[in-house]
Design a protein around this motif. Structure first.
Motif, PDB file in Angstrom:
ATOM      1  N   TYR A  60      20.812  47.565  35.508  1.00  0.00           N
ATOM      2  CA  TYR A  60      19.401  47.214  35.386  1.00  0.00           C
ATOM      3  C   TYR A  60      19.222  45.712  35.182  1.00  0.00           C
ATOM      4  O   TYR A  60      18.414  45.060  35.849  1.00  0.00           O
ATOM      5  CB  TYR A  60      18.811  48.008  34.220  1.00  0.00           C
ATOM      6  N   GLN A  61      20.003  45.160  34.260  1.00  0.00           N
ATOM      7  CA  GLN A  61      19.906  43.721  33.994  1.00  0.00           C
ATOM      8  C   GLN A  61      20.292  42.912  35.233  1.00  0.00           C
ATOM      9  O   GLN A  61      19.597  41.973  35.624  1.00  0.00           O
ATOM     10  CB  GLN A  61      20.846  43.330  32.841  1.00  0.00           C
ATOM     11  N   ALA A  62      21.422  43.293  35.845  1.00  0.00           N
ATOM     12  CA  ALA A  62      21.916  42.537  36.999  1.00  0.00           C
ATOM     13  C   ALA A  62      20.920  42.588  38.150  1.00  0.00           C
ATOM     14  O   ALA A  62      20.689  41.595  38.840  1.00  0.00           O
ATOM     15  CB  ALA A  62      23.270  43.086  37.437  1.00  0.00           C
ATOM     16  N   GLU A  63      20.310  43.749  38.335  1.00  0.00           N
ATOM     17  CA  GLU A  63      19.331  43.905  39.404  1.00  0.00           C
ATOM     18  C   GLU A  63      18.146  42.964  39.189  1.00  0.00           C
ATOM     19  O   GLU A  63      17.762  42.196  40.063  1.00  0.00           O
ATOM     20  CB  GLU A  63      18.873  45.382  39.439  1.00  0.00           C
ATOM     21  N   LEU A  64      17.582  43.016  37.998  1.00  0.00           N
ATOM     22  CA  LEU A  64      16.398  42.191  37.730  1.00  0.00           C
ATOM     23  C   LEU A  64      16.725  40.698  37.734  1.00  0.00           C
ATOM     24  O   LEU A  64      15.902  39.879  38.098  1.00  0.00           O
ATOM     25  CB  LEU A  64      15.776  42.574  36.383  1.00  0.00           C
ATOM     26  N   LEU A  65      17.946  40.366  37.311  1.00  0.00           N
ATOM     27  CA  LEU A  65      18.295  38.947  37.226  1.00  0.00           C
ATOM     28  C   LEU A  65      18.709  38.351  38.561  1.00  0.00           C
ATOM     29  O   LEU A  65      18.727  37.132  38.706  1.00  0.00           O
ATOM     30  CB  LEU A  65      19.415  38.739  36.195  1.00  0.00           C
ATOM     31  N   THR A  66      19.075  39.194  39.545  1.00  0.00           N
ATOM     32  CA  THR A  66      19.539  38.618  40.812  1.00  0.00           C
ATOM     33  C   THR A  66      18.580  38.819  41.970  1.00  0.00           C
ATOM     34  O   THR A  66      18.785  38.280  43.043  1.00  0.00           O
ATOM     35  CB  THR A  66      20.910  39.203  41.231  1.00  0.00           C
ATOM     36  N   LYS A  67      17.534  39.600  41.753  1.00  0.00           N
ATOM     37  CA  LYS A  67      16.598  39.873  42.844  1.00  0.00           C
ATOM     38  C   LYS A  67      15.976  38.577  43.362  1.00  0.00           C
ATOM     39  O   LYS A  67      15.789  38.389  44.553  1.00  0.00           O
ATOM     40  CB  LYS A  67      15.505  40.816  42.334  1.00  0.00           C
ATOM     41  N   GLU A  68      15.650  37.689  42.450  1.00  0.00           N
ATOM     42  CA  GLU A  68      15.067  36.406  42.821  1.00  0.00           C
ATOM     43  C   GLU A  68      16.066  35.311  42.488  1.00  0.00           C
ATOM     44  O   GLU A  68      16.574  35.253  41.363  1.00  0.00           O
ATOM     45  CB  GLU A  68      13.776  36.159  42.028  1.00  0.00           C
ATOM     46  N   LYS A  69      16.278  34.421  43.442  1.00  0.00           N
ATOM     47  CA  LYS A  69      17.258  33.360  43.236  1.00  0.00           C
ATOM     48  C   LYS A  69      16.882  32.479  42.043  1.00  0.00           C
ATOM     49  O   LYS A  69      17.740  32.102  41.236  1.00  0.00           O
ATOM     50  CB  LYS A  69      17.357  32.513  44.503  1.00  0.00           C
ATOM     51  N   ALA A  70      15.591  32.176  41.917  1.00  0.00           N
ATOM     52  CA  ALA A  70      15.170  31.290  40.829  1.00  0.00           C
ATOM     53  C   ALA A  70      15.508  31.898  39.466  1.00  0.00           C
ATOM     54  O   ALA A  70      15.891  31.185  38.534  1.00  0.00           O
ATOM     55  CB  ALA A  70      13.670  31.014  40.932  1.00  0.00           C
ATOM     56  N   VAL A  71      15.388  33.215  39.365  1.00  0.00           N
ATOM     57  CA  VAL A  71      15.696  33.886  38.095  1.00  0.00           C
ATOM     58  C   VAL A  71      17.203  33.839  37.830  1.00  0.00           C
ATOM     59  O   VAL A  71      17.649  33.520  36.724  1.00  0.00           O
ATOM     60  CB  VAL A  71      15.185  35.347  38.117  1.00  0.00           C
ATOM     61  N   ALA A  72      17.986  34.135  38.859  1.00  0.00           N
ATOM     62  CA  ALA A  72      19.447  34.108  38.713  1.00  0.00           C
ATOM     63  C   ALA A  72      19.919  32.696  38.353  1.00  0.00           C
ATOM     64  O   ALA A  72      20.789  32.524  37.488  1.00  0.00           O
ATOM     65  CB  ALA A  72      20.111  34.591  40.004  1.00  0.00           C
ATOM     66  N   ASP A  73      19.345  31.699  39.010  1.00  0.00           N
ATOM     67  CA  ASP A  73      19.704  30.305  38.709  1.00  0.00           C
ATOM     68  C   ASP A  73      19.364  29.978  37.254  1.00  0.00           C
ATOM     69  O   ASP A  73      20.123  29.318  36.557  1.00  0.00           O
ATOM     70  CB  ASP A  73      18.940  29.339  39.628  1.00  0.00           C
TER      71      ASP A  73
END
Ligand code: ADP
Ligand code: MG
Ligand code: ZN
Length: 483
Positions: A321-334
């Protein structure tokens, strides 16, 4: 759908490449929902005789980014072709597309489903131009007519064709969301389906389970949202299995989706390639891609979302769940990775919880907003260090975060100006506890006579007297001592 059947679904995804100018002319690519109709049109995209197309190099670069991200083989030489057909949205009477020699072939996009990872093979990726946009109007008096907006005609369009590797609606959803996320990562498409910048066509067939040979497919055109796409495919799977069950056969045809009736409707029997009388576009030379072009496009391809997802799980120990939400958008993952780098004591769980819980909580939407957030990863890291060192409690930190979001101030300034640092000075706190008890002699008496529930009330009074800054463990210790 009956479990004795297998579904095979292949998708054609049309994605506009959001370059400055159109595919073959200098007209700007405008937001179709905002610009006045027919204001971004010139003789080239209006199809005037005697005009000549010129290939937009940036569109080619964007297309290469997508093809490389999908791990396709890039054709050194590809060819534009004329796809001839007559329809009012096509001013030239033909669409410039790629047919026999597409820009790229044989790619792959791994997508995550409840059953694990699934590789969806990409058959081809090719460049073409978008058509004009027709709006069909039906007046109250029964009169019908159509309006045409040529702002869309000539916008660079990328067609991404998958193999029929999807067998469930869930897989279709995973693939289309994955592709949309990838296009946004690559900065070539905003992903705003409601503005029509990504559109789907679904090829759907069914076959008895165990049968090797794929069934006869239908093609459903003009699916412009995830909702209509899944509704149309679901409907079609039911229709085809029912047809086969009753001994009938599926006709190969092109279907449309009727929004109001929620049914597919036959538009025409399937058009064949020869119906389009394809031939090489005589006004354009073959498209030759150099090694330098490939390398410069490759330099613009960031880590793909699916890889980033896996890395977030393995390297940082995040859950799905965390990985999904954090990587869906590049800006969030960055943002997440920058925050971890900035933290004194990097802790992926703390970083993830603060972004997904608190930061997302104060933001209005998660998508475009990330780059507008005034809280830099550095500032959030400072705030989290205060929490980790137990210099502020987390309730205080949350309210500081809200202030940071609104004002852009630095956490250390807010803490200093408002005097928010946790009170863990033993003597000072002991004094406050004594003052609180001294101010409530009757309650103290009642407590000592057995009304033990008053303990929580005393605790609350001390917290109130310190604006929530008192160290809760110490408050407990002193209350017990003094009472
Ligand atoms: P066409 O121009 O004939 O539509 P395309 O190459 O544009 O051909 O698209 C073919 C699409 O149909 C691909 O996505 C492919 O995966 C899909 N497809 C081909 N055969 C089947 C089938 N039997 N069932 C489902 N999808 C299929
Ligand atoms: Mg097709
Ligand atoms: Zn133009």
């Amino acid at each position: 759908m009956k479990s004795s059947y297998t579904a095979d679904i292949g998708l054609e995804v049309h994605a506009e490449l959001q370059t400055q100018s159109k595919m073959f002319c200098a007209c700007p690519v405008v937001d179709l929902t905002e610009a006045a109709p027919n204001t971004a049109v010139c003789p080239v995209c209006a199809g005037m005789p005697g005009t000549l197309p010129v290939v937009n190099a940036r569109a080619v670069d964007y297309a290469l980014r997508v093809a490389l991200a999908l791990e396709c083989d890039i054709a050194e030489t590809s060819q534009f072709a004329r796809k001839n057909y007559f329809y009012p949205d096509l001013p030239k009477g033909y669409q410039i597309s790629q047919y026999e020699l597409p820009l790229a072939e044989r790619g792959i996009l791994p997508v995550r489903t409840d059953q694990g990872w699934l590789d969806i093979r990409i058959r081809r990726v090719h460049l073409e131009e978008d058509t004009g946009k027709l709006t069909h109007v039906q007046e109250r008096n029964g009169e019908t007519y159509s309006l045409i907006d040529l702002n869309r005609a000539g916008i660079p369009l990328l067609e991404i064709v998958s193999e029929p590797d999807m067998h469930t609606i869930e897989q279709v959803r995973a693939y289309t969301h994955g592709l949309r996320s990838l296009l946004r990562y690559l900065n070539v498409n905003s992903g705003d389906l409601e503005k029509g910048v990504i559109r789907f066509e679904a090829n759907v067939s069914v076959r008895p389970k165990g049968c090797e040979k794929l069934g006869t497919r239908v093609e459903i055109k003009n699916l412009n949202s995830f909702r209509t796409m899944t509704a149309a495919i679901t409907y079609e799977l039911e229709r085809q299995t029912a047809l086969l069950e009753s001994g009938g056969t599926v006709a190969q045809e092109t279907l449309g989706w009727d929004e109001t009736e929620e049914v597919t409707l036959s538009q025409r029997s399937k058009e064949e390639a020869h119906d389009y009388r394809y031939f090489p576009e005589p006004d354009l030379p073959p498209l030759v891609i150099s090694k330098e072009q490939i390398e410069s496009a490759r330099a613009q391809v960031p880590e793909r979302p699916d890889r980033r997802y896996r890395r977030f799980v393995t390297d940082f120990g995040l859950d799905a769940y965390q990985a999904e939400l954090l990587t869906k958008e590049k800006a969030v993952a960055d943002y997440f990775e920058a925050l971890l780098t900035e933290m004194d004591q990097p802790d992926p769980q703390i970083a993830a919880n603060w972004i997904l819980g608190e930061l997302f909580g104060v933001m209005h939407t998660h998508e475009d907003m990330m780059h507008k957030v005034k809280i830099s990863p550095t500032d959030l890291a400072v705030l989290l260090t205060f929490v980790q060192q137990e210099r502020i409690n987390s309730a205080t930190a949350k309210s500081i975060l809200a202030t940071m979001y609104e004002t852009g101030s630095k956490p250390q300034d807010i803490i200093r100006d408002k005097g928010l640092e946790k009170i863990s000075d033993r003597e000072k706190l002991k004094g406050i506890v004594r003052d609180v008890l001294a101010a409530h002699p009757q309650e103290v008496k009642a407590y000592r006579e057995g009304k033990s529930t008053l303990y929580q009330w005393f605790f609350g009074q001390v917290m109130r007297a310190t604006n929530g800054r008192a160290d809760p463990a110490l408050v407990g210790e002193f209350l017990k001592e003094e009472l």
